[in-house]
Design a protein around this motif. Structure first.
Motif, PDB file in Angstrom:
ATOM      1  N   TYR A 127       2.992-109.561 -62.638  1.00  0.00           N
ATOM      2  CA  TYR A 127       2.907-110.865 -63.307  1.00  0.00           C
ATOM      3  C   TYR A 127       1.771-110.880 -64.331  1.00  0.00           C
ATOM      4  O   TYR A 127       1.946-111.356 -65.465  1.00  0.00           O
ATOM      5  N   ASP A 141       4.094-113.391 -70.896  1.00  0.00           N
ATOM      6  CA  ASP A 141       4.092-114.844 -70.694  1.00  0.00           C
ATOM      7  C   ASP A 141       3.301-115.259 -69.452  1.00  0.00           C
ATOM      8  O   ASP A 141       3.514-116.351 -68.918  1.00  0.00           O
ATOM      9  N   CYS A 142       2.404-114.405 -68.995  1.00  0.00           N
ATOM     10  CA  CYS A 142       1.578-114.737 -67.830  1.00  0.00           C
ATOM     11  C   CYS A 142       0.778-116.013 -68.109  1.00  0.00           C
ATOM     12  O   CYS A 142       0.121-116.136 -69.148  1.00  0.00           O
ATOM     13  N   GLY A 143       0.827-116.957 -67.176  1.00  0.00           N
ATOM     14  CA  GLY A 143       0.223-118.264 -67.400  1.00  0.00           C
ATOM     15  C   GLY A 143      -1.292-118.299 -67.316  1.00  0.00           C
ATOM     16  O   GLY A 143      -1.902-119.322 -67.653  1.00  0.00           O
ATOM     17  N   CYS A 144      -1.927-117.205 -66.831  1.00  0.00           N
ATOM     18  CA  CYS A 144      -3.395-117.220 -66.718  1.00  0.00           C
ATOM     19  C   CYS A 144      -4.041-116.142 -67.581  1.00  0.00           C
ATOM     20  O   CYS A 144      -5.207-115.800 -67.376  1.00  0.00           O
ATOM     21  N   HIS A 202      -4.051-120.076 -59.664  1.00  0.00           N
ATOM     22  CA  HIS A 202      -2.756-119.895 -60.325  1.00  0.00           C
ATOM     23  C   HIS A 202      -1.985-118.745 -59.673  1.00  0.00           C
ATOM     24  O   HIS A 202      -0.778-118.860 -59.410  1.00  0.00           O
ATOM     25  N   TYR A 245       1.547-118.886 -57.652  1.00  0.00           N
ATOM     26  CA  TYR A 245       2.646-118.030 -58.114  1.00  0.00           C
ATOM     27  C   TYR A 245       3.164-117.142 -56.971  1.00  0.00           C
ATOM     28  O   TYR A 245       4.388-117.021 -56.776  1.00  0.00           O
ATOM     29  N   HIS A 294      -0.071-127.139 -63.012  1.00  0.00           N
ATOM     30  CA  HIS A 294      -0.389-125.832 -63.611  1.00  0.00           C
ATOM     31  C   HIS A 294      -1.125-124.912 -62.636  1.00  0.00           C
ATOM     32  O   HIS A 294      -1.345-123.745 -62.962  1.00  0.00           O
ATOM     33  N   HIS A 304      -4.299-125.036 -61.628  1.00  0.00           N
ATOM     34  CA  HIS A 304      -5.654-124.683 -62.054  1.00  0.00           C
ATOM     35  C   HIS A 304      -6.663-125.216 -61.045  1.00  0.00           C
ATOM     36  O   HIS A 304      -6.358-126.104 -60.252  1.00  0.00           O
ATOM     37  N   PRO A 346       4.030-123.638 -67.300  1.00  0.00           N
ATOM     38  CA  PRO A 346       3.275-123.011 -68.392  1.00  0.00           C
ATOM     39  C   PRO A 346       2.518-124.063 -69.200  1.00  0.00           C
ATOM     40  O   PRO A 346       2.928-125.217 -69.284  1.00  0.00           O
ATOM     41  N   LEU A 347       1.417-123.646 -69.784  1.00  0.00           N
ATOM     42  CA  LEU A 347       0.621-124.543 -70.622  1.00  0.00           C
ATOM     43  C   LEU A 347       1.107-124.461 -72.062  1.00  0.00           C
ATOM     44  O   LEU A 347       1.343-123.375 -72.584  1.00  0.00           O
ATOM     45  N   ARG A 378      -0.148-124.489 -75.334  1.00  0.00           N
ATOM     46  CA  ARG A 378      -1.485-124.324 -75.901  1.00  0.00           C
ATOM     47  C   ARG A 378      -1.626-125.048 -77.234  1.00  0.00           C
ATOM     48  O   ARG A 378      -0.804-124.895 -78.126  1.00  0.00           O
TER      49      ARG A 378
END
Length: 567
Positions: A130, A135-138, A417, A421, A475, A477, A524-525, A527
């Motif tokens: 991941y 496209d990893c969210g972190c 995160h 996941y 998200h 976080h 996903p954020l 941005r």
């Protein structure tokens, strides 16, 4: 005949993780390291029981070597973490705390050792695959067109070491200097294989941190104040210089090779004659700067200076390599032969820099060079020592970004995160997974829970002032709240998440860390270019730290016997 002493039998410990003493030591080590992590981590003073130097630090590379243990099992884990730190310079506390948490969670869950290691290995694979996705969210890409993301990364590392005792302004100043120095070591217009330059760090005690500075080129100590007026006259462009690695003190023991001594001959006079012949050659070859790694005979010094040559002795071995890179010179290792033309180097300019009681000669390269000097100032020795260590680690982390120009969200957001996941992803194809791992579904879910709690405990460890650690259910976080904040007033007190990307809102849903919550896929954020993370972690260092932590925990869980030589 020497007295024979009967050897003591080796001590064998069966199933070390069932030993109460070892488990207590592991728990104590985890608590100790857990209290050090983050910007508000608590400092540790380490000293031995007979006195000696006292170390004040919260840095893993300084703290772990200072902690001694008679238990091989503890030393196994410590050595593994220190090996990671020596290679990547960052995330040592992350790796150690995660490793110890995984061991503790596996013991508390009652899982069989082979099941715990299989589940950990499987979940590590989920995390690494991941984290390496685009496209990893972190994960965030570092933009080398702007220094802002590099400064944020550097500042996150420097601010996480409270023993440096820096104000916000001072931390930002040092972060900018670290990035500036790093960029100066990256060669410009270098064809073929690129070789990075070197940062030489000079410590100045008793001055404000804001007096710290970075200079292209090399600064060397210049204790001889009588030569300062000659610097003004040395501005030919470029100037020839010579560098000696051999001692020029005139001692027989320093000459090397076979020495033939004839009766009635004064050897001291012979050696001095040889030194003066050397001086005559450098004068003839129009050398303007004469540098020696070791000591130079006073008569030779006087001769060279009388001919307008700047003399620097006792350079030390540390500066030899950067000086050869800067000037293109080749160190001369003997005084028995004439100096070859290719051994000479060049410097463009010489000037004097004054930092407190230090008077330094600034050598600038004749062309482009990847050598620079960082002058680090601080108020006392302890703070300065920690700051120097942290800046060296920051330089290494910044170099790692050249290989992988990415960073992970800091402030505990990557950990929460990842935990969310893994909880969500591990529910896919549960039947097939447990079949491959050779365990029951209940054991698998207990292993997943222990792994995720270990990740969440790292984020929670960043809070040292009695506050609450939470995670948003959108998200995933990390958030910190003061202990006295009521649950219905959370959105008013939260502000931003740990990394600074997500702002609290009225419809936000929360959960306390290490509590039960429904599994969900972190959204996903989207941005906004104007909103940048305030805290970043090294992608390369943290990814390796994650792997080292899991693999070391699995190794510890697999150990059946510890055999210790007691002699």
């Amino acid at each position: 005949m020497s007295r024979l002493v009967k050897k003591s039998p080796s001590l064998c410990t069966d199933l070390p993780l069932d030993n109460t003493g070892i488990c207590n030591s592991l728990h104590l080590l985890r608590q100790l390291l857990r209290s050090c992590i983050g910007p508000t981590g608590r400092l540790k003073q380490v000293h031995n029981n007979i006195g000696g130097h006292v170390i004040t630090t919260s840095t893993s590379s300084v703290l772990l070597p200072a902690i001694s243990s008679s238990q091989p099992f503890i030393n196994l884990i410590k050595t593994s973490i220190l090996n990671h730190v020596s290679r990547f310079s960052d995330c040592g506390l992350f790796a150690a705390i995660l490793c110890l948490s995984l061991i503790e969670q596996a013991k508390q869950s009652g899982l069989r050792g082979n099941v715990a290691t299989s589940v950990n290995k499987h979940l590590l694979g989920l995390c690494t695959s991941y984290l390496q996705q685009q496209d990893c969210g972190c994960k965030v890409k570092l933009d080398f067109c702007s220094s802002q993301s590099l400064i944020t990364l550097a500042r996150s590392i420097i601010s996480s070491k409270p023993a440096c005792v820096l104000t916000e302004r001072e931390a930002l100043h040092i972060s900018k200097l670290a990035v500036q120095a790093f960029l100066l070591t990256v060669p410009c217009n270098s064809p073929g294989i690129v070789s990075l330059g070197k940062i030489v760090t000079v410590s100045v005690e008793g001055h404000s941190v804001l007096n710290s500075a970075v200079f292209p080129g090399l600064l060397v100590d210049m204790p001889d104040v009588f030569c300062l007026n000659k610097v003004e006259n040395l501005h030919s462009n470029p100037m020839r210089m010579v560098l000696f690695s051999a001692s020029l003190a005139g001692d027989l023991s320093d000459l090397g090779g076979i020495i033939e001594v004839h009766p009635g001959v004064d050897t001291d006079s012979q050696i001095l004659d040889q030194l003066l012949k050397l001086g005559q050659q450098v004068v003839k070859d129009e050398v303007k700067l004469f540098i020696c790694q070791k000591v130079i005979h006073p008569v030779l010094q006087q001769y060279l200076r009388s001919h307008g040559i700047m003399v620097i002795e006792r350079l030390g071995i540390t500066l030899m390599e950067p000086l050869t890179q800067l000037t293109g010179s080749q160190p001369v290792a003997t005084l028995h032969t004439t100096i070859p033309a290719k051994a000479y180097g060049k410097v463009r300019d010489l000037s004097i820099k004054q930092f407190g009681s230090k008077t330094m000669l600034h050598l600038q390269p004749p062309g482009d060079s990847a050598i620079c000097t960082m002058i680090l100032c601080h108020r006392n020795e302890t703070m300065l020592s920690e700051l120097k260590v942290v800046c060296q680690k920051t330089e290494h982390v910044l170099r790692l970004t050249l290989r992988e120009p990415s960073a992970l969200l800091g402030g505990g957001c990557t950990e929460t995160h990842l935990a969310a996941y893994v909880r969500h992803k591990s529910m896919d194809k549960v039947t097939e997974t447990v079949s491959v791992l050779g365990c029951s579904q209940t054991e698998y879910l207990r292993g997943v829970e222990g792994f995720c709690r270990s990740l969440e405990s790292l984020a929670a460890a960043l809070e040292h002032d009695g506050g609450n650690s939470l995670m948003d259910l959108t998200h995933a976080h990390h958030w910190s709240h003061p202990a006295d904040v009521m649950e219905e007033r959370m959105e008013d007190s939260s502000g931003f998440c740990g990394c600074g990307l997500v702002e609290s809102s009225t419809n936000q849903k929360w959960t306390y860390l290490n509590t039960k919550y429904p599994q969900f896929s972190p959204a996903p954020l989207f941005r906004v270019p104007t909103v940048q993370p305030r805290v970043l972690d090294s992608f390369t260092a943290k990814l390796n730290a994650l792997q080292v932590a899991v693999e070391t925990a699995n190794l510890a869980l697999d150990v059946r016997y510890v055999i210790q030589d007691m002699n």
